[in-house]
Structure formats: C-alpha cells, structure tokens
Write an enzyme that holds these catalytic residues in place. Sequence first.
Site, mmCIF file in Angstrom:
data_model
loop_
_atom_site.group_PDB
_atom_site.id
_atom_site.type_symbol
_atom_site.label_atom_id
_atom_site.label_comp_id
_atom_site.label_asym_id
_atom_site.label_seq_id
_atom_site.Cartn_x
_atom_site.Cartn_y
_atom_site.Cartn_z
ATOM 1 N N CYS A 69 9.713 5.070 1.958
ATOM 2 C CA CYS A 69 9.533 3.768 1.326
ATOM 3 C C CYS A 69 9.758 3.912 -0.174
ATOM 4 C CB CYS A 69 8.127 3.261 1.641
ATOM 5 S SG CYS A 69 7.704 1.722 0.833
ATOM 6 N N CYS A 107 7.486 1.904 -2.393
ATOM 7 C CA CYS A 107 6.140 2.476 -2.528
ATOM 8 C C CYS A 107 6.134 3.695 -3.450
ATOM 9 C CB CYS A 107 5.604 2.944 -1.173
ATOM 10 S SG CYS A 107 5.823 1.791 0.173
ATOM 11 N N ASP A 108 7.062 4.616 -3.211
ATOM 12 C CA ASP A 108 6.961 5.947 -3.829
ATOM 13 C C ASP A 108 8.038 6.250 -4.863
ATOM 14 O OD1 ASP A 108 4.879 6.284 -2.075
ATOM 15 O OD2 ASP A 108 6.053 7.355 -0.579
#
Length: 300
Positions: A131, A134-135
């Site tokens: 992701c 997200c990261d």
Amino acid sequence: MYDILIIGGGPAGLTAATYACRAGKSVLVLEKAAFGGQITWSPRVENFPGFLSVSGNELGDKLLEQAMEQGAEVELEEVTGLEKTNGTWTARCDSGAAFEGRAVILAAGAHPRMLGLPREEELVGSGVGYCAVCDGAFYKGKAVAVNGGGNSALQDALLLSESCSKVYLIHRRDAFRGEQKLVEALEQRENVEFVLNASVTALLGEEELRGVLVEQEGRSREIDVDGLFVAIGHQPDLEAFGQWLDRDKAGYADSGEDCLTVTEGLFVAGDCRKKAVRQLTTAAADGAVAALAACRWLDR
Ligand SMILES: Cc1cc2nc3c(=O)[nH]c(=O)nc-3n(C[C@H](O)[C@H](O)[C@H](O)COP(=O)(O)OP(=O)(O)OC[C@H]3O[C@@H](n4cnc5c(N)ncnc54)[C@H](O)[C@@H]3O)c2cc1C
C-alpha cells in the site's frame, strides 16, 4: 441469540461493534485470525486520526479493547457459511460451532495478493509493502520498486515518484494494462524506470530489504531498492457468503455508501465492499454506517 453477528474483527467490524453496543444491541464479533485485521501487518501507521504514529498491532488492540469495553462479545472462529431460517441468521464455523443473530454485518475485509516469494511475509514492514498510500512516506528520498501493471501499480509509481529518488516499475509483460494517461504521466518523470518483461524472483537483504532479483528476458538483474510495493491486486474474503450478495467483477460486495446489501438484515462494511478508497478511516466509517443501519433495521 445475538441482535447482531459481525463477521470479521478488523477496523470495520470492531468499529461496527462499538457503535452497535452503544445503541443497546447485543453483539458477537467472529474473527478467524487476528483481531485488528490487515493493519496488524503494519509496524507503523501515521495516517489514522488522533495518532501521530502507532503500530498496527497496538491500534488493533485498542479497537478490540474499545469494542469489548462497550459490551461486545468476541470469538476466535472462522465463519464458513451463513444460513437464514425464519428471519434468524446462523453463522456456521469451521470448528463446528454455530452462532445465531437477528442481523449480520459482513466485515470480512480483503487481502493483498502476494508474490509468493520466500521470506516475503517476514519482510512486510521491513521493505516489502502492499500500500503506497499507507507506507510510501517512509521511503522519502530512497529508491523503491513497484511490481504490477494495472492502474494501482501505475498510480503507486506516480505517487512514489513525488518523494522517492528512484522508482522502478517492474511488470511481467511488455505493455501495461492500466490507463495510457497514467503511463504517459510516468514517462514524463525522470526518476521512473520501466522494467518490462520482467518478474521479481527473489527478495535480497536479511532483516531489511536491500534489493530485488529480477528475471528479464532470460537474464538475471539485481536492482538495489529499499522498498518493494507489490501491486498485483487485492482479493475480498467473501467466498463463503456469495449467495447472499451481489458482487462486482473483482468479487467485492456491490453495496453503496449506505452499506446495505440485496438481502434483508445483511449489511456490509469495510474493504470487502466495492469502494474507491480502502483505508483505516474508510473502514471505520463503514463500520459506523453499517452498525447504525443494522440498528435501524432491527428497530423498524
Ligand atoms: C501492510 C499494510 C499496511 C497498511 N497500512 C495502512 C495505513 O498505514 N493506513 C491506512 O489507513 N490503511 C492501511 N492499510 C489498509 C488497512 O489495513 C485496511 O484498509 C483496513 O484494515 C480494512 O479494514 P476492514 O476491517 O475492512 O478489513 P480487514 O482489516 O481486512 O479485517 C477483516 C477481518 O475479517 C477477518 N475475516 C475474514 N473472513 C472471515 C471469516 N470467514 N470468518 C471470520 N473472520 C474473517 C479477517 O481475518 C480480518 O481480520 C494497510 C494494509 C496493509 C496490508
């Protein structure tokens, strides 16, 4: 008999449990693996409101604690099927246990498709991710690779190219499946390199990823990267419940923002539902919407 059975103890299911309990309903949450859901794979979450930085496990524990504090009951059980008789739902579990409820919220989530390489699971959060939204921020100024050829992979590569020093986009075919506009946007980026007709065959590095081995047109190539984002799709965990739902081509429950399904008394929340953004915040939002819809339906 419970008022509401919730299948899945991730952010959507646990938020639904908190809301339903606060509305005075009796609730049982059935979780097959780890309360907290997918986020327990992530060592660091920095985009959940109210937390500057928190581990996925800690966040999962807090969601569980909050739901139980409000009165939710929980069981570690895998639900293998749902039956409905005279308005009562029965959730059948692989252990042989069965639980009854008047309404059901399906919050079974989804899982990213993995490459299936040795040590892939061990390196999740230590270089391997699924992701970029997200990261991606953890790799600012670093070299990363994205593996995949659809829109998600192209979008991930574009996003990462904003902050990473270099982005290798590795795809097993000679052309991308995703939109041409995205491909053209990537072609304009000087720090993006396409690695086509290529497959990632090994993950390099001991505790942290330091590179990937790629097989390209019969030759092996080592690419030094700090991060690899695997973007080869997600799969919703709805196989056992297909008969009660309309699903889209990818298998997600075809439900709108109201979290209703085509079946009376069955609601759906979180990543297993058709939606544009799959994140903690949207899963939690769905949990609240589905719980309140189920409560209204029970009180009708
Ligand atoms: C590595 C990683 C990092 C991420 N980082 C972030 C981040 O930083 N920020 C962010 O916003 N989002 C992040 N995400 C995405 C976020 O985790 C998901 O959007 C969110 O967890 C979705 O919540 P959910 O409750 O809908 O589904 P899930 O979290 O998938 O939970 C569903 C639960 O249902 C259970 N289940 C499934 N089938 C059954 C069954 N038959 N019986 C019983 N239980 C069942 C599963 O075991 C699971 O625990 C990340 C995802 C991953 C994989």
